[in-house]
Structure formats: C-alpha cells, structure tokens
Design an enzyme around this catalytic site. Sequence first.
Site, PDB file in Angstrom:
ATOM      1  N   LYS A 119       0.433  -1.751   0.322  1.00 19.22           N
ATOM      2  CA  LYS A 119      -0.016  -0.608  -0.006  1.00 19.22           C
ATOM      3  C   LYS A 119       1.006   1.014   0.384  1.00 19.22           C
ATOM      4  O   LYS A 119       2.034   1.485   0.920  1.00 19.22           O
ATOM      5  CB  LYS A 119      -0.831   0.209   1.313  1.00 19.22           C
TER       6      LYS A 119
ATOM      7  N   SER B  85      -9.318   1.443   2.705  1.00 18.31           N
ATOM      8  CA  SER B  85      -8.523   2.173   2.435  1.00 18.31           C
ATOM      9  C   SER B  85      -7.349   1.529   1.550  1.00 18.31           C
ATOM     10  O   SER B  85      -6.967   1.954   0.766  1.00 18.31           O
ATOM     11  CB  SER B  85      -7.631   3.571   2.735  1.00 18.31           C
TER      12      SER B  85
ATOM     13  N   THR C 191      -7.103   1.179   9.858  1.00 10.15           N
ATOM     14  CA  THR C 191      -7.270   2.069  11.092  1.00 10.15           C
ATOM     15  C   THR C 191      -7.916   1.986  11.809  1.00 10.15           C
ATOM     16  O   THR C 191      -8.721   1.642  13.027  1.00 10.15           O
ATOM     17  CB  THR C 191      -7.499   3.703  10.995  1.00 10.15           C
TER      18      THR C 191
ATOM     19  N   GLY D 223     -11.413  -0.724   9.340  1.00  5.37           N
ATOM     20  CA  GLY D 223     -11.784  -1.331   8.719  1.00  5.37           C
ATOM     21  C   GLY D 223     -11.045  -1.328   7.675  1.00  5.37           C
ATOM     22  O   GLY D 223     -11.673  -2.118   6.613  1.00  5.37           O
ATOM     23  N   SER D 224      -9.948  -0.622   7.412  1.00  5.26           N
ATOM     24  CA  SER D 224      -9.396  -0.466   6.047  1.00  5.26           C
ATOM     25  C   SER D 224      -8.194  -1.854   5.344  1.00  5.26           C
ATOM     26  O   SER D 224      -7.979  -1.904   4.238  1.00  5.26           O
ATOM     27  CB  SER D 224      -8.311   0.578   5.887  1.00  5.26           C
TER      28      SER D 224
END
Length: 555
Positions: free
Chosen positions: A114, A196, A217, A219-220
């Site tokens: 990422k 994200s 943080t 759900g990402s």
Amino acid sequence: MVVLNLWWSALLALLAFSTGISASTDGSEAVVFPDLYEASVLELQAGLDAGHFSSVDLVKAYFARIDEVNLKGPTLRAVLELNPSALKQAAALDKERKLLGKRSLLHGIPILLKDNIATVASEGMNTTAGSFSLLGSIVPEDAGVVKRLRKAGAIILGKANLSEFAHFRGNLASGWSGRGGQNTNAYFPNADPCGSSSGSGVAASIGLVAVTLGSETDGSITCPTSHNNLAGIKPTVGLTSRAGVVPISEHQDTIGPLTRSVTDAAIVLSVIAGKDPNDNFTLAQPPIVPDFTKALNKNALKGKRIGVPRRVFLDESVTGNDPFINTAFEQALLTIKSLGATVVDPADLPSAEEIANSGNETVVLDVDFKIQLDAYYQALLANPSGVRSLADLIAFDNANPTLEEPTNFTSQSTLIKSEATTGRDAAYFQSLAFNKDLGATRGIDAALKANKLDALILPAAGLTTVPAAIAGYPIVTVPLGFFPDNVTIQSAGPLTVYPAPGAPFGLSFLGTAFSEFDLVGFAFAYEQKTQTRLARKAFPAAIPKTQLKDVIGEP
C-alpha cells in the site's frame, strides 16, 4: 490393459500434484505451472526450488498482468507504480537461492505495498499515500515492515493505490486518490473495492502479485478483504511496526496482509510481526512472535466456543447488512458447528449501543492525525511540493484543484477538522480511555469472559470493525459469499456501486489482544471446509491472461 491404464493415469496425477511435472504419453516430462490467478506462496516456492521458473520470471509475469488490466481494459487502477529495481532484486535472489538456498518462504516472492508504506527513494519508487503533496519526497529509511520483508528475501514489486491518506481526507469514495484515480473492484465493473487498502485488495484478488500489504485504522484491511474475496489479517496494534507508515493514529493503525488464502496471510504475518525500536508500541508485545503457519489446523474449531455479538452488529437498520449477507452468515454458523465448535448466540457486547453512537473514536483520530502527520512531513529528508504540515497540505490541495480537487472529489472536511484540533488535551485523554473501555473492557473482552469464548464471529460488513479498532484488537477475515446475480445494484459513491451481482463479502473472526494465532486457526478451518473463494471468479475482462509459460525465455 484397463488396469495398466488406470495405474498410468494415477501416476500422471500424482506427478502433477506432488512435483509440478506431468508425464506425457511419449515418456517426456512437461512442467505444470501454477495458475497465477490463485497461485499460493507454497506453490510458487515449490516451482522456484525445482527450477521450473525463476523470480525474474515471476516479476515479468506480474508486470505483464498488471499492464493488462490496470490502465487498460477494465482500468482497475489498483497499482500506482512499479518498482524499477524489481527485476534486479529478483535476479540477485535467484542467484542466492542457487548458491545458499532460500532465506524464508517469502524468498523471491513479489509483494505489493500500500502506498502509505515507505520505501527508500533510491530504489526508484515514491511513498505518497496517494497525494501529490508527497510526490518525489525522500523518506529517511524503509518502513519497519519493509525491512523485515527485505530480510526475508521478498521482492517489493510496487505500490498499490489506496483511498488517499488512508481515507482520512474527507467525504470521498473508497479507493480514490489524487495520484491513482478511482480504483474499482474486479468482480463487477466499477464495483466498490472498499478502502482504504483498496488497491492491495484488488491486486491480490486476481493475481496481479503473489501477496499484498495493507494498513487498517478502522476497517481498511477488513473491508477490502471482504469486498475482494480474500483472506486478510488486521493484527493487534503493536504486533507489526508502523514506523515509516504515513500515519492516522498510533492508537489504532496496524499493518497486515491481504492474500488469497489464510495460509499465505499466516506466512506473511510471521515475517512482518515483531518488535521495532522505532515503534514503541511493538515493545509491549509478547516476547516471542509465533510461527503463525503452525496455527493452520483444519480441526482448530473443534471444542472451541465461538460467540455471536448479535445486538446492534446484526441489526440491519444500524449496520446496513444486506439480507443476503445475513442468510449466508446463518449458514456459516451451521458450518462452524459442523466443525466441532459450540456457537454461543447471542454473546452480546455490554457496550454495543454505546459503540454504535459514540463519537470518541473521531476525537482521538483527529488529534493524533494532525500531530503525527506533521511529524511525518517534518521527518522527510526532502519534499519537492514544499508541504511540511497538515495546514500546508490543505493549502496545497486547494492550490492544485486539477490534481487534488477534481469534480466530486473536493472534500477536505476531515483534514480541516483535524487541523482545528489543539493537541492532546483532557478531552482527548478522556476519549482515549473511553474507547478502551467501550471496545475492550466492556466490549470484546467482556463478551469473551462472560460467555467463556475463544472468539467472536460476525459478517465483515457494517460496524464489525469498530470495537476491534478502538480496542486495538485483531480481526481475521475470510470469504463468506457473493451477492446473487439479481441483487439490486446500489451507488457506493460518485464512480462506484455496491452491492452488485457477484460482488464478494466476508466473514470476520475477532478476539482479544494478540490472539492472532487462534484466530488464524479458526479462519483456516472455516476456509478449508467451505472453499468459498473458489466458487466465483472476477468478471472476464478483469482476469489477466499472462501466465508464467508466456514469459519464460522472453527477454
């Protein structure tokens, strides 16, 4: 003759399965290459060890697959940039394998990061969190997890697209960044990939790389794992280092794998977990990092107690869960029981309603983000944009509307709200303590203790991630199902839709701090029983065609 033919057929099958070599009828041998759409780390290592292909071949194949679908064809926009040093690294690791053997199960395996995970600029890549404000910036050193990957012999293939600043910029669509544009799901045209870590999720889902890393943080990792038919691990805060990662909050940020199987996720976590003097949260973890591959037991659920925190979290009016997800979840509970577990239903969190209505998480994140992002910018060795603070970032975005504020993507509401904070005051510490109480003391830990549970289980959608986020606790997610072809397509933002026909959704196992070993075992047992990922592939145009056989021997 019939018996002889049956014996010969059985031998062919055994050879193909155990060695990757098939015997032809003329007695010659032909290599059977793993299909890169599904290829596991273990399959790739077997082929590398046998000399059927090299890491250079792998890099070339993945580069070609990315070229097919990233900015061409379905334009998935999952990958921001490729590593110009990847082929050189692969060649060196191939040579090392021949001379000394492999360093680890990730030796010579390409991995996509990422784009909020730092890599040294001398390698030829940027670290931008999707923002032009960081393009060309020079980071002091590799992120802590990248150091571990390199030591294990992994190849950094490139950087994945993401929701800009890990979806902490404002009211923007999941998967959009200024640099990368709108990343979309491979299971239905323009479907929401979820953020994200959206690019990491999409890239892993169709085999654009062997494995990927994301950050969470709240759900990402869990959500893109769910939306992209994957296995993913959101580790306990402090199990994996956040040093060198563009931050939101030291109290909730964590780095973990998104892969096509629990096995691959366990392999990656075993490498990246551990203490890092550059991240003091990691110094409080248990002294020995487990080999998470030893948790891969098909009988892991036998005799265990798994709880369903039904109140609030399975209330459709609160979570937005589609009824089809709930139907699939009820079937999953039957599967869990068939694997020898006792399902305690309900096993509610005492703080459930308060979690659903609390604003304390936002208070902590807003304050932490300003402090930590300012520190990140100021630690850069150079930054051509001149941005050195959150205030500078807001001004930069406004001054560059074609780059950072195109139509429908102008929101900076979260950045502005964070910039307005005045530091870690009494309200901040009160919210931080209340988060721990809601998520852990009267949340996950309370439910586990009161019901003598080994873990909790929920659909990955909705509010599932919130208790673990504010507690800093782990989640392991695996495929649960797919929306039916007749599902009503709904808007998920300016450019995306969800639900959509064939779009995946996942199942999450939650536990207390540093319970990853147990959660990996439970998720593996469920995954092996159901094999849900294999039930459906991406839409045809999103499936890359290049395979290893197409690049071997090519310049």
